[in-house]
Design a protein around this motif. Sequence first.
Motif, PDB file in Angstrom:
ATOM      1  N   LEU A 275     -11.470   4.566  -6.436  1.00 27.45           N
ATOM      2  CA  LEU A 275     -10.276   3.885  -5.978  1.00 27.45           C
ATOM      3  C   LEU A 275      -9.101   4.659  -6.555  1.00 27.45           C
ATOM      4  O   LEU A 275      -8.861   4.632  -7.758  1.00 27.45           O
ATOM      5  CB  LEU A 275     -10.255   2.428  -6.451  1.00 27.45           C
ATOM      6  N   VAL A 276      -8.417   5.399  -5.708  1.00 25.17           N
ATOM      7  CA  VAL A 276      -7.338   6.264  -6.186  1.00 25.17           C
ATOM      8  C   VAL A 276      -6.052   5.947  -5.443  1.00 25.17           C
ATOM      9  O   VAL A 276      -6.056   5.402  -4.342  1.00 25.17           O
ATOM     10  CB  VAL A 276      -7.696   7.754  -6.009  1.00 25.17           C
ATOM     11  N   GLY A 277      -4.955   6.300  -6.058  1.00 26.01           N
ATOM     12  CA  GLY A 277      -3.649   6.037  -5.491  1.00 26.01           C
ATOM     13  C   GLY A 277      -2.855   5.120  -6.407  1.00 26.01           C
ATOM     14  O   GLY A 277      -3.199   4.922  -7.572  1.00 26.01           O
ATOM     15  N   SER A 278      -1.796   4.559  -5.908  1.00 21.22           N
ATOM     16  CA  SER A 278      -0.978   3.632  -6.677  1.00 21.22           C
ATOM     17  C   SER A 278      -0.397   2.597  -5.722  1.00 21.22           C
ATOM     18  O   SER A 278      -0.252   2.852  -4.522  1.00 21.22           O
ATOM     19  CB  SER A 278       0.136   4.366  -7.423  1.00 21.22           C
ATOM     20  N   TYR A 279      -0.094   1.444  -6.263  1.00 25.07           N
ATOM     21  CA  TYR A 279       0.381   0.335  -5.428  1.00 25.07           C
ATOM     22  C   TYR A 279       1.564   0.761  -4.562  1.00 25.07           C
ATOM     23  O   TYR A 279       2.499   1.398  -5.052  1.00 25.07           O
ATOM     24  CB  TYR A 279       0.802  -0.836  -6.322  1.00 25.07           C
ATOM     25  N   PRO A 280       1.496   0.467  -3.240  1.00 23.74           N
ATOM     26  CA  PRO A 280       0.479  -0.339  -2.555  1.00 23.74           C
ATOM     27  C   PRO A 280      -0.578   0.480  -1.814  1.00 23.74           C
ATOM     28  O   PRO A 280      -1.417  -0.105  -1.145  1.00 23.74           O
ATOM     29  CB  PRO A 280       1.325  -1.112  -1.550  1.00 23.74           C
ATOM     30  N   ASP A 281      -0.526   1.829  -1.902  1.00 28.09           N
ATOM     31  CA  ASP A 281      -1.399   2.661  -1.069  1.00 28.09           C
ATOM     32  C   ASP A 281      -2.550   3.252  -1.875  1.00 28.09           C
ATOM     33  O   ASP A 281      -2.329   3.903  -2.906  1.00 28.09           O
ATOM     34  CB  ASP A 281      -0.588   3.797  -0.433  1.00 28.09           C
ATOM     35  N   GLU A 296     -15.054  -6.626   3.799  1.00 26.05           N
ATOM     36  CA  GLU A 296     -14.644  -8.024   3.713  1.00 26.05           C
ATOM     37  C   GLU A 296     -13.923  -8.306   2.395  1.00 26.05           C
ATOM     38  O   GLU A 296     -12.914  -9.025   2.362  1.00 26.05           O
ATOM     39  CB  GLU A 296     -15.872  -8.940   3.843  1.00 26.05           C
ATOM     40  N   HIS A 297     -14.429  -7.746   1.299  1.00 29.17           N
ATOM     41  CA  HIS A 297     -13.805  -7.973  -0.001  1.00 29.17           C
ATOM     42  C   HIS A 297     -12.392  -7.403  -0.033  1.00 29.17           C
ATOM     43  O   HIS A 297     -11.451  -8.068  -0.518  1.00 29.17           O
ATOM     44  CB  HIS A 297     -14.648  -7.322  -1.100  1.00 29.17           C
ATOM     45  N   MET A 298     -12.222  -6.182   0.487  1.00 31.09           N
ATOM     46  CA  MET A 298     -10.904  -5.548   0.435  1.00 31.09           C
ATOM     47  C   MET A 298      -9.931  -6.212   1.406  1.00 31.09           C
ATOM     48  O   MET A 298      -8.723  -6.236   1.148  1.00 31.09           O
ATOM     49  CB  MET A 298     -11.027  -4.051   0.724  1.00 31.09           C
ATOM     50  N   LEU A 299     -10.442  -6.754   2.513  1.00 35.65           N
ATOM     51  CA  LEU A 299      -9.560  -7.438   3.457  1.00 35.65           C
ATOM     52  C   LEU A 299      -8.908  -8.662   2.827  1.00 35.65           C
ATOM     53  O   LEU A 299      -7.820  -9.082   3.241  1.00 35.65           O
ATOM     54  CB  LEU A 299     -10.346  -7.846   4.708  1.00 35.65           C
ATOM     55  N   ALA A 300      -9.566  -9.236   1.826  1.00 34.07           N
ATOM     56  CA  ALA A 300      -8.985 -10.396   1.142  1.00 34.07           C
ATOM     57  C   ALA A 300      -7.812 -10.002   0.260  1.00 34.07           C
ATOM     58  O   ALA A 300      -7.012 -10.854  -0.146  1.00 34.07           O
ATOM     59  CB  ALA A 300     -10.054 -11.089   0.298  1.00 34.07           C
ATOM     60  N   LEU A 301      -7.691  -8.689  -0.026  1.00 37.79           N
ATOM     61  CA  LEU A 301      -6.630  -8.206  -0.916  1.00 37.79           C
ATOM     62  C   LEU A 301      -5.509  -7.483  -0.179  1.00 37.79           C
ATOM     63  O   LEU A 301      -4.457  -7.213  -0.763  1.00 37.79           O
ATOM     64  CB  LEU A 301      -7.230  -7.273  -1.972  1.00 37.79           C
ATOM     65  N   GLY A 302      -5.757  -7.110   1.080  1.00 41.30           N
ATOM     66  CA  GLY A 302      -4.739  -6.368   1.815  1.00 41.30           C
ATOM     67  C   GLY A 302      -5.256  -5.881   3.152  1.00 41.30           C
ATOM     68  O   GLY A 302      -6.180  -6.460   3.733  1.00 41.30           O
ATOM     69  N   GLN A 303      -4.681  -4.777   3.626  1.00 43.85           N
ATOM     70  CA  GLN A 303      -5.025  -4.237   4.941  1.00 43.85           C
ATOM     71  C   GLN A 303      -5.842  -2.952   4.784  1.00 43.85           C
ATOM     72  O   GLN A 303      -5.575  -2.146   3.890  1.00 43.85           O
ATOM     73  CB  GLN A 303      -3.759  -3.931   5.732  1.00 43.85           C
TER      74      GLN A 303
END
Length: 556
Positions: A275-281, A296-303
């Motif tokens: 998991l790389v990058g910085s908020y929000p990307d 499904e798990h990541m969809l609960a946190l964003g797009q």
Amino acid sequence: MIAKTIRTCFPIAAKAVADCSEEINKLNVFPVPDGDTGTNMSLTLQSVVRELSALPADADVEAIAGAITHGSLMGARGNSGVITSQILRGVAEGLVGVSDPVGSADIAAALRNAVKVAFKAVRKPVEGTILTVLRDISTRADACAKARDSKEDALDAIVVEAYQSVARTPDLLPVLKENGVVDSGAFGFAIFLEAFVNAALGRETHEAEDFATTFEATGEAAREGALDRVKIEANDDWEGSEYRYCNEFLFKADAPFDEDECLAFLASMGDCELLVGSYPDYKIHVHSNTPNLVLEHMLALGQIYEVFIHNMDMEAHDRTAKIHADQDAAASEPAKALGFVAVAAGSGEAEILTSLGVDVVVSGGQTMNPSTADLLDAVSRVNAESVIILPDNGNIRMAAEAAASACDDKRVAVVPTKTVPQAFSALFAVLPDSSLEDAVAAMTEALEDVRDGEVTTAVRDSQASDGSPIHAGDVMGIINDSIDIVGSDVKQVTLDCINRMQDEEEGDALTILAGADMSDEDFEDLIAAIEEAQPDLEIDAHRGEQPLYPVIFSIE
């Protein structure tokens, strides 16, 4: 100067990886190939090239670092691509604020930052991979900085260390040793690094200047030591892996979230989690048998977007089948009498050479001359009893002749072409069923009627053939290796060169190739201007896509 160097050299180095992507792809690195390493690295680098090309001409180092970070993150493909993106991010951020001229201490600091960023991105770093090579070159750079080596010596030293580290990867990772190969991601990284350094130092030949003392003796041995351990083999005993799917996608968070907790979840789904990058990307990568649960798990946190899910089981079997097919085809096809190897810097040049009968096109040209080993490898891949090498650059001729002398299983000769347009003319002169001797004679004779021109930009102050000054940034027109025209506009300098050559000796046909930095619109405008100035000249115009030289041409 830092900004200009990065923008000039990065596309050259990215192309070097792209040209070797198939060889990198075929390396049997892990029991589960994570997609195609060479393709993934190349796509990652090309995304950066696009971002850099979109920047304004006066973009500073901070803007360039931002483009590298964003471009590599958005374009990262596969485990190798994501890790490469973090290496690039670390180096780019480490160069922000550095003043010209860059020294060995600056290089060392940038690499230390790359180590910090890249290793932080990987929860369980594995020895014998691209991360090992990164750490090794960083350590070597630190030693160079401590010794107060020059920038040139430091860059050469880290390239040597990169290949030496690649050659050591089988001793660190058992699966590599079992299959007798080096790590493909590490190998691709070394290729990128060498091409970037050569371009940054304006190197035109491995034999020129101090390169022989600083790199040639140890560098060629290091590279060949790595190549000796690259054996592309079919892995018929592959038994699968615990995880079948490679999941990768871009993620835009709706709100800040616990990144460590997210990584722990990804680890519970499989392995090779990133998991790389910085908020929000962010860019997310994981091997899993349940890609639906990951999404499904990541969809609960964003797009989520640009989702790629690869079946690594099928990829591995497809790879093995392709290698078998290549081996069977090579074994069953009878050798022809005569084959050709040519050197080209641009994709357009390579396509034309292939259409004219060249069997293997070796990537190279100004600043990135192929070695004797590169040319020998190309000759070995030509299924012919005799082979002619077209170096297409005066600086490559010696390496080509050395390759011809070193080859003991085929008859090899060199036709001393200095440019790709010369190679076109030489290939047209070959008659079907010609012997090696007759073909060499006809091709060499054809070169006598070809006059060459090149247009490029001066990288340092110098003098033209008539003694007039040349300043860095001036546009130079080179006629038959002589700098005869100096100006500020590519179109005008090209016209001046052609007009002078026609005044000296009128020719009938012009072959002209547009470089990677010349747009289609500018090229069409140039052709129209030539047609107006020289209405009797037959023009054969193509996209050569060669770097550094917006225009190369020949008149016959």
